[in-house]
Design a protein around this motif. Structure first.
Motif, PDB file in Angstrom:
ATOM      1  N   TRP A 157      14.517   2.061   2.781  1.00  0.00           N
ATOM      2  CA  TRP A 157      15.932   2.143   2.324  1.00  0.00           C
ATOM      3  C   TRP A 157      16.661   1.341   3.295  1.00  0.00           C
ATOM      4  O   TRP A 157      16.469   1.181   4.479  1.00  0.00           O
ATOM      5  CB  TRP A 157      16.108   3.722   2.839  1.00  0.00           C
ATOM      6  N   TYR A 166      26.509   8.314   3.728  1.00  0.00           N
ATOM      7  CA  TYR A 166      24.860   8.389   3.135  1.00  0.00           C
ATOM      8  C   TYR A 166      24.738   8.974   1.873  1.00  0.00           C
ATOM      9  O   TYR A 166      23.948   8.924   0.939  1.00  0.00           O
ATOM     10  CB  TYR A 166      24.021   9.206   4.150  1.00  0.00           C
ATOM     11  N   THR A 192      11.592  10.810   0.211  1.00  0.00           N
ATOM     12  CA  THR A 192      11.246   9.754   0.287  1.00  0.00           C
ATOM     13  C   THR A 192      11.044   8.990   1.820  1.00  0.00           C
ATOM     14  O   THR A 192      11.927   9.320   2.334  1.00  0.00           O
ATOM     15  CB  THR A 192      11.948   8.649  -0.685  1.00  0.00           C
ATOM     16  N   MET A 249      19.566   9.357   2.927  1.00  0.00           N
ATOM     17  CA  MET A 249      20.659   9.109   1.995  1.00  0.00           C
ATOM     18  C   MET A 249      20.335  10.199   1.048  1.00  0.00           C
ATOM     19  O   MET A 249      19.298  10.108   0.357  1.00  0.00           O
ATOM     20  CB  MET A 249      20.437   7.724   1.449  1.00  0.00           C
ATOM     21  N   ILE A 257      16.430  11.031   1.822  1.00  0.00           N
ATOM     22  CA  ILE A 257      15.434   9.798   2.354  1.00  0.00           C
ATOM     23  C   ILE A 257      15.891   9.823   3.884  1.00  0.00           C
ATOM     24  O   ILE A 257      14.995   9.738   4.777  1.00  0.00           O
ATOM     25  CB  ILE A 257      16.067   8.387   1.871  1.00  0.00           C
ATOM     26  N   ASP A 283      17.227  12.659  -4.311  1.00  0.00           N
ATOM     27  CA  ASP A 283      16.504  11.912  -3.449  1.00  0.00           C
ATOM     28  C   ASP A 283      16.868  11.953  -2.184  1.00  0.00           C
ATOM     29  O   ASP A 283      18.044  11.792  -1.466  1.00  0.00           O
ATOM     30  CB  ASP A 283      16.432  10.604  -3.921  1.00  0.00           C
ATOM     31  N   GLU A 341      12.056   6.775   4.680  1.00  0.00           N
ATOM     32  CA  GLU A 341      13.430   6.198   5.157  1.00  0.00           C
ATOM     33  C   GLU A 341      12.978   4.668   5.578  1.00  0.00           C
ATOM     34  O   GLU A 341      13.739   3.929   5.503  1.00  0.00           O
ATOM     35  CB  GLU A 341      13.935   6.610   6.340  1.00  0.00           C
TER      36      GLU A 341
END
Length: 141
Positions: A114, A38, A109, A1, A69, A67, A111
């Motif tokens: 998430w 996303y 970050t 995302m 992800i 960000d 995944e």
């Protein structure tokens, strides 16, 4: 995302420019295989008296946090290409403002931390992710 949080002082973006920029951002990620949904872009207008750089109020400023992800850059060259893509996409919107202070950064970050609608997204490139991209929505898999 990809999540883009765009903090800006008043007068930097028109409503139409926000729509175009958010669409352009989503277009890019869709072209590289991510489901369009996303991509989340949020514009935060911040009054000039609340926007400080180096401890000083900044009358015209933009600060963007991104960000990533769903995917991560595999190496330094890839990260540099991503930074150049972001810079090139933002410049037409920002370079017309004299004296504008603008910057961005990208965090990558895990995944594993998430979910969308309570569902952990499918593995990258999987048939389930391709189905999500085609349907443009999250669904159990």
């Amino acid at each position: 995302m990809p999540f883009w949080a765009i903090h800006h002082t008043p007068g930097i973006f028109t409503a139409e420019e926000k729509r175009r920029l958010a669409s352009h951002i989503a277009d890019h990620y869709q072209r590289v295989g991510l489901p369009r949904f996303y991509v989340v872009t949020v514009f935060h207008e911040t009054q000039a008296e609340d926007f400080y750089v180096g401890g000083e109020p900044t009358p015209a400023g933009v600060r963007i946090t991104i960000d990533h992800i769903a995917r991560r850059s595999p190496d330094r060259d890839s990260r540099r290409r991503n930074s150049q893509w972001i810079k090139g996409m933002l410049q037409p919107y920002l370079e017309r403002h004299a004296g504008l202070h603008w910057e961005f950064h990208v965090d990558e970050t895990s995944e594993d931390l998430w979910m969308i609608n309570g569902i952990a997204p499918p593995p990258a490139g999987s048939d389930a992710e391709k189905l999500w991209a085609e349907s443009n929505t999250a669904s159990p898999y």
